[in-house]
Design a protein around this motif. Sequence first.
Motif, PDB file in Angstrom:
ATOM      1  N   THR A   1      49.426  -0.974  22.254  1.00 28.19           N
ATOM      2  CA  THR A   1      48.353  -1.882  22.705  1.00 28.19           C
ATOM      3  C   THR A   1      48.482  -2.407  24.151  1.00 28.19           C
ATOM      4  OG1 THR A   1      48.839  -4.050  21.801  1.00 28.19           O
ATOM      5  CG2 THR A   1      47.307  -2.253  20.388  1.00 28.19           C
ATOM      6  N   LYS A   2      49.793  -2.218  24.652  1.00 24.43           N
ATOM      7  CA  LYS A   2      50.254  -2.596  25.906  1.00 24.43           C
ATOM      8  C   LYS A   2      49.848  -1.351  27.025  1.00 24.43           C
ATOM      9  CE  LYS A   2      53.425  -6.446  24.384  1.00 24.43           C
ATOM     10  NZ  LYS A   2      54.773  -6.619  24.232  1.00 24.43           N
TER      11      LYS A   2
ATOM     12  N   THR B   1      58.781   0.891  24.265  1.00 21.34           N
ATOM     13  CA  THR B   1      58.074   0.713  25.595  1.00 21.34           C
ATOM     14  C   THR B   1      58.678   1.666  26.568  1.00 21.34           C
ATOM     15  OG1 THR B   1      57.861  -1.603  25.263  1.00 21.34           O
ATOM     16  CG2 THR B   1      58.207  -1.081  27.589  1.00 21.34           C
TER      17      THR B   1
ATOM     18  N   ALA C   1      54.076  -1.594  12.671  1.00 19.57           N
ATOM     19  CA  ALA C   1      53.264  -2.870  13.128  1.00 19.57           C
ATOM     20  C   ALA C   1      53.759  -2.987  14.542  1.00 19.57           C
ATOM     21  CB  ALA C   1      53.368  -4.153  12.164  1.00 19.57           C
ATOM     22  N   LEU C   2      54.921  -3.083  14.635  1.00 27.04           N
ATOM     23  CA  LEU C   2      55.589  -3.406  16.103  1.00 27.04           C
ATOM     24  C   LEU C   2      55.412  -2.208  16.962  1.00 27.04           C
ATOM     25  CD1 LEU C   2      57.609  -4.939  17.886  1.00 27.04           C
ATOM     26  CD2 LEU C   2      59.637  -3.738  16.799  1.00 27.04           C
TER      27      LEU C   2
ATOM     28  N   ASN D   1      52.897  -0.285  16.926  1.00 26.95           N
ATOM     29  CA  ASN D   1      51.419  -0.595  17.304  1.00 26.95           C
ATOM     30  C   ASN D   1      51.073  -1.629  18.247  1.00 26.95           C
ATOM     31  OD1 ASN D   1      50.272   1.337  15.552  1.00 26.95           O
ATOM     32  ND2 ASN D   1      49.832   0.115  13.831  1.00 26.95           N
ATOM     33  N   GLU D   2      52.055  -2.740  18.061  1.00 21.57           N
ATOM     34  CA  GLU D   2      51.714  -3.906  18.964  1.00 21.57           C
ATOM     35  C   GLU D   2      52.234  -3.405  20.494  1.00 21.57           C
ATOM     36  OE1 GLU D   2      54.095  -7.815  20.060  1.00 21.57           O
ATOM     37  OE2 GLU D   2      53.862  -7.414  18.078  1.00 21.57           O
ATOM     38  N   VAL D   3      53.224  -2.522  20.565  1.00 22.98           N
ATOM     39  CA  VAL D   3      53.849  -2.134  22.035  1.00 22.98           C
ATOM     40  C   VAL D   3      52.546  -1.089  22.507  1.00 22.98           C
ATOM     41  CG1 VAL D   3      55.384  -1.119  23.251  1.00 22.98           C
ATOM     42  CG2 VAL D   3      56.176  -2.503  21.578  1.00 22.98           C
TER      43      VAL D   3
ATOM     44  N   ALA E   1      61.277  -2.404  20.102  1.00 23.87           N
ATOM     45  CA  ALA E   1      60.076  -2.773  20.937  1.00 23.87           C
ATOM     46  C   ALA E   1      60.555  -2.427  22.274  1.00 23.87           C
ATOM     47  CB  ALA E   1      60.005  -4.301  21.072  1.00 23.87           C
TER      48      ALA E   1
END
Length: 129
Positions: A95-96, A54, A88-89, A91-93, A50
């Motif tokens: 979206t930030k 980032t 998935a991780l 993708n999650e980052v 993550a």
Amino acid sequence: MMAKQVIFSENAPAAIGPYSQAIRAGNTVYLSGQIPLVPATMEVISDDVAEQTTQVFQNLQAVCEAAGGSLKDIVKLNIYMTDLGNFALVNEVMTKFFVEPYPARAALGVRALPKGVAVEIEGVMVLED
């Protein structure tokens, strides 16, 4: 013949090979792949995926800004991961940093990336004339 303009940002890692951080041709900017290097130290931020993702998006953002744009101007991303279990991780980052409409994208599993990192991302940005 269209002129090429080299894009450089001190807020992104310097190229570690014979390439530019980005090249602008007309209103299109081709962003070289960014890995999770901290620009000030040129060291990988950490082993955490993550945090790596980032840092990659922050590096891309710096190059976009140097070209006169922002992440919202990216129309295409290619994401390379050494473990698709991190899909998935990542993708999650993502979206930030992005809102809809999201850029077109490919996500690929690769055997290895420079400096042993888990993720590399490249893209194409289109700027207003």
